[in-house]
Write a protein that holds these residues in place. Structure first.
Motif, PDB file in Angstrom:
ATOM      1  N   ILE A   1     -34.926  -9.047 109.321  1.00  0.00           N
ATOM      2  CA  ILE A   1     -33.934  -9.940 108.961  1.00  0.00           C
ATOM      3  C   ILE A   1     -32.620  -9.726 109.402  1.00  0.00           C
ATOM      4  N   ILE A   2     -32.177  -8.379 109.251  1.00  0.00           N
ATOM      5  CA  ILE A   2     -30.950  -7.821 109.985  1.00  0.00           C
ATOM      6  C   ILE A   2     -30.782  -8.235 111.395  1.00  0.00           C
ATOM      7  N   HIS A   3     -32.103  -7.874 112.229  1.00  0.00           N
ATOM      8  CA  HIS A   3     -32.077  -8.026 113.480  1.00  0.00           C
ATOM      9  C   HIS A   3     -32.118  -9.423 114.075  1.00  0.00           C
ATOM     10  N   ALA A   4     -32.526 -10.560 112.973  1.00  0.00           N
ATOM     11  CA  ALA A   4     -32.343 -11.911 113.420  1.00  0.00           C
ATOM     12  C   ALA A   4     -30.804 -12.370 113.286  1.00  0.00           C
ATOM     13  N   PHE A   5     -30.075 -11.627 112.198  1.00  0.00           N
ATOM     14  CA  PHE A   5     -28.608 -12.064 112.402  1.00  0.00           C
ATOM     15  C   PHE A   5     -28.120 -11.316 113.401  1.00  0.00           C
ATOM     16  N   LEU A   6     -28.202 -10.381 113.816  1.00  0.00           N
ATOM     17  CA  LEU A   6     -27.624  -9.571 115.295  1.00  0.00           C
ATOM     18  C   LEU A   6     -27.785 -10.462 116.457  1.00  0.00           C
ATOM     19  N   GLN A   7     -29.274 -10.946 116.425  1.00  0.00           N
ATOM     20  CA  GLN A   7     -29.535 -11.819 117.580  1.00  0.00           C
ATOM     21  C   GLN A   7     -28.752 -13.074 117.548  1.00  0.00           C
ATOM     22  N   ILE A   8     -28.506 -13.571 116.527  1.00  0.00           N
ATOM     23  CA  ILE A   8     -27.694 -14.936 116.511  1.00  0.00           C
ATOM     24  C   ILE A   8     -26.481 -14.564 116.771  1.00  0.00           C
ATOM     25  N   TYR A   9     -25.568 -13.496 116.213  1.00  0.00           N
ATOM     26  CA  TYR A   9     -24.545 -13.024 116.664  1.00  0.00           C
ATOM     27  C   TYR A   9     -24.235 -12.926 117.955  1.00  0.00           C
ATOM     28  N   GLY A  10     -25.365 -12.238 119.027  1.00  0.00           N
ATOM     29  CA  GLY A  10     -25.329 -11.904 120.134  1.00  0.00           C
ATOM     30  C   GLY A  10     -25.373 -13.409 121.054  1.00  0.00           C
ATOM     31  N   GLU A  11     -26.171 -14.191 120.532  1.00  0.00           N
ATOM     32  CA  GLU A  11     -26.164 -15.335 121.424  1.00  0.00           C
ATOM     33  C   GLU A  11     -25.110 -16.429 121.101  1.00  0.00           C
ATOM     34  N   LEU A  12     -24.518 -16.560 119.860  1.00  0.00           N
ATOM     35  CA  LEU A  12     -23.414 -17.616 119.610  1.00  0.00           C
ATOM     36  C   LEU A  12     -22.116 -17.037 119.652  1.00  0.00           C
ATOM     37  N   MET A  13     -22.028 -15.875 119.428  1.00  0.00           N
ATOM     38  CA  MET A  13     -20.522 -15.454 119.223  1.00  0.00           C
ATOM     39  C   MET A  13     -20.333 -14.348 120.525  1.00  0.00           C
ATOM     40  N   LEU A  14     -20.059 -13.210 120.173  1.00  0.00           N
ATOM     41  CA  LEU A  14     -19.593 -12.113 121.274  1.00  0.00           C
ATOM     42  C   LEU A  14     -20.660 -10.963 121.576  1.00  0.00           C
ATOM     43  N   PRO A  15     -21.576 -11.599 122.506  1.00  0.00           N
ATOM     44  CA  PRO A  15     -22.476 -10.610 122.669  1.00  0.00           C
ATOM     45  C   PRO A  15     -21.992  -8.899 123.416  1.00  0.00           C
ATOM     46  N   GLU A  16     -20.671  -9.292 123.953  1.00  0.00           N
ATOM     47  CA  GLU A  16     -20.229  -7.755 124.419  1.00  0.00           C
ATOM     48  C   GLU A  16     -19.600  -7.014 123.600  1.00  0.00           C
ATOM     49  N   ASN A  17     -19.323  -7.559 122.476  1.00  0.00           N
ATOM     50  CA  ASN A  17     -18.713  -6.531 121.415  1.00  0.00           C
ATOM     51  C   ASN A  17     -19.862  -5.929 120.654  1.00  0.00           C
ATOM     52  N   PRO A  18     -19.721  -4.589 120.319  1.00  0.00           N
ATOM     53  CA  PRO A  18     -20.761  -3.839 119.509  1.00  0.00           C
ATOM     54  C   PRO A  18     -20.321  -3.920 118.019  1.00  0.00           C
ATOM     55  N   VAL A  19     -21.364  -4.248 117.264  1.00  0.00           N
ATOM     56  CA  VAL A  19     -21.115  -4.323 115.529  1.00  0.00           C
ATOM     57  C   VAL A  19     -21.769  -3.284 114.789  1.00  0.00           C
ATOM     58  N   GLN A  20     -21.539  -3.196 113.631  1.00  0.00           N
ATOM     59  CA  GLN A  20     -22.019  -2.256 112.603  1.00  0.00           C
ATOM     60  C   GLN A  20     -22.661  -3.046 111.578  1.00  0.00           C
ATOM     61  N   VAL A  21     -23.518  -2.695 111.074  1.00  0.00           N
ATOM     62  CA  VAL A  21     -24.201  -3.385 109.708  1.00  0.00           C
ATOM     63  C   VAL A  21     -23.922  -2.579 108.585  1.00  0.00           C
ATOM     64  N   GLU A  22     -23.502  -3.465 107.670  1.00  0.00           N
ATOM     65  CA  GLU A  22     -22.874  -2.939 106.270  1.00  0.00           C
ATOM     66  C   GLU A  22     -23.267  -3.757 105.173  1.00  0.00           C
ATOM     67  N   ASN A  23     -23.803  -3.266 104.087  1.00  0.00           N
ATOM     68  CA  ASN A  23     -24.015  -3.810 102.773  1.00  0.00           C
ATOM     69  C   ASN A  23     -24.911  -4.873 102.716  1.00  0.00           C
ATOM     70  N   PHE A  24     -26.044  -4.763 103.395  1.00  0.00           N
ATOM     71  CA  PHE A  24     -27.143  -5.716 103.199  1.00  0.00           C
ATOM     72  C   PHE A  24     -27.886  -5.449 102.025  1.00  0.00           C
ATOM     73  N   ARG A  25     -27.932  -6.585 101.231  1.00  0.00           N
ATOM     74  CA  ARG A  25     -28.597  -6.706  99.975  1.00  0.00           C
ATOM     75  C   ARG A  25     -29.754  -7.602  99.984  1.00  0.00           C
ATOM     76  N   PHE A  26     -31.104  -7.159  99.541  1.00  0.00           N
ATOM     77  CA  PHE A  26     -32.101  -8.203  99.675  1.00  0.00           C
ATOM     78  C   PHE A  26     -32.661  -8.272  98.282  1.00  0.00           C
ATOM     79  N   ARG A  27     -31.997  -9.371  97.886  1.00  0.00           N
ATOM     80  CA  ARG A  27     -32.074  -9.888  96.418  1.00  0.00           C
ATOM     81  C   ARG A  27     -33.245 -10.464  95.936  1.00  0.00           C
ATOM     82  N   HIS A  28     -34.094 -10.960  97.041  1.00  0.00           N
ATOM     83  CA  HIS A  28     -35.566 -11.519  96.605  1.00  0.00           C
ATOM     84  C   HIS A  28     -36.408 -11.288  97.972  1.00  0.00           C
TER      85      HIS A  28
END
Length: 70
Positions: free
Chosen positions: A7-34
């Motif tokens: 799920i996190i990888h899917a969000f990162l992939q969307i970020y890379g395709e639609l936003m700024l793929p050359e900028n690195p990001v950090q993952v923070e506070n992912f909560r899996f509620r269900h």
């Protein structure tokens, strides 16, 4: 059930395709509620300053929340 890392990888992939793929990001506070079964779901990604807030949901039920830090 879908592993949280996919799920996190899917969000990162969307970020890379639609936003700024050359900028690195950090993952923070992912909560899996269900548990998330394989299938199609709605999602939101909202940018606020240096944070992209991510949300995976099904109708009005929030399944996953988290942030990508720019």
């Amino acid at each position: 059930m879908v592993p949280g890392s996919l799920i996190i990888h899917a969000f990162l992939q969307i970020y890379g395709e639609l936003m700024l793929p050359e900028n690195p990001v950090q993952v923070e506070n992912f909560r899996f509620r269900h548990f998330v079964s394989p299938g199609e779901y709605q999602y939101e990604m909202a940018k606020n300053d240096n944070v992209i807030r991510c949300r995976l949901f099904d109708k009005s039920l929030t399944l996953v929340t988290g942030n990508l830090l720019l």
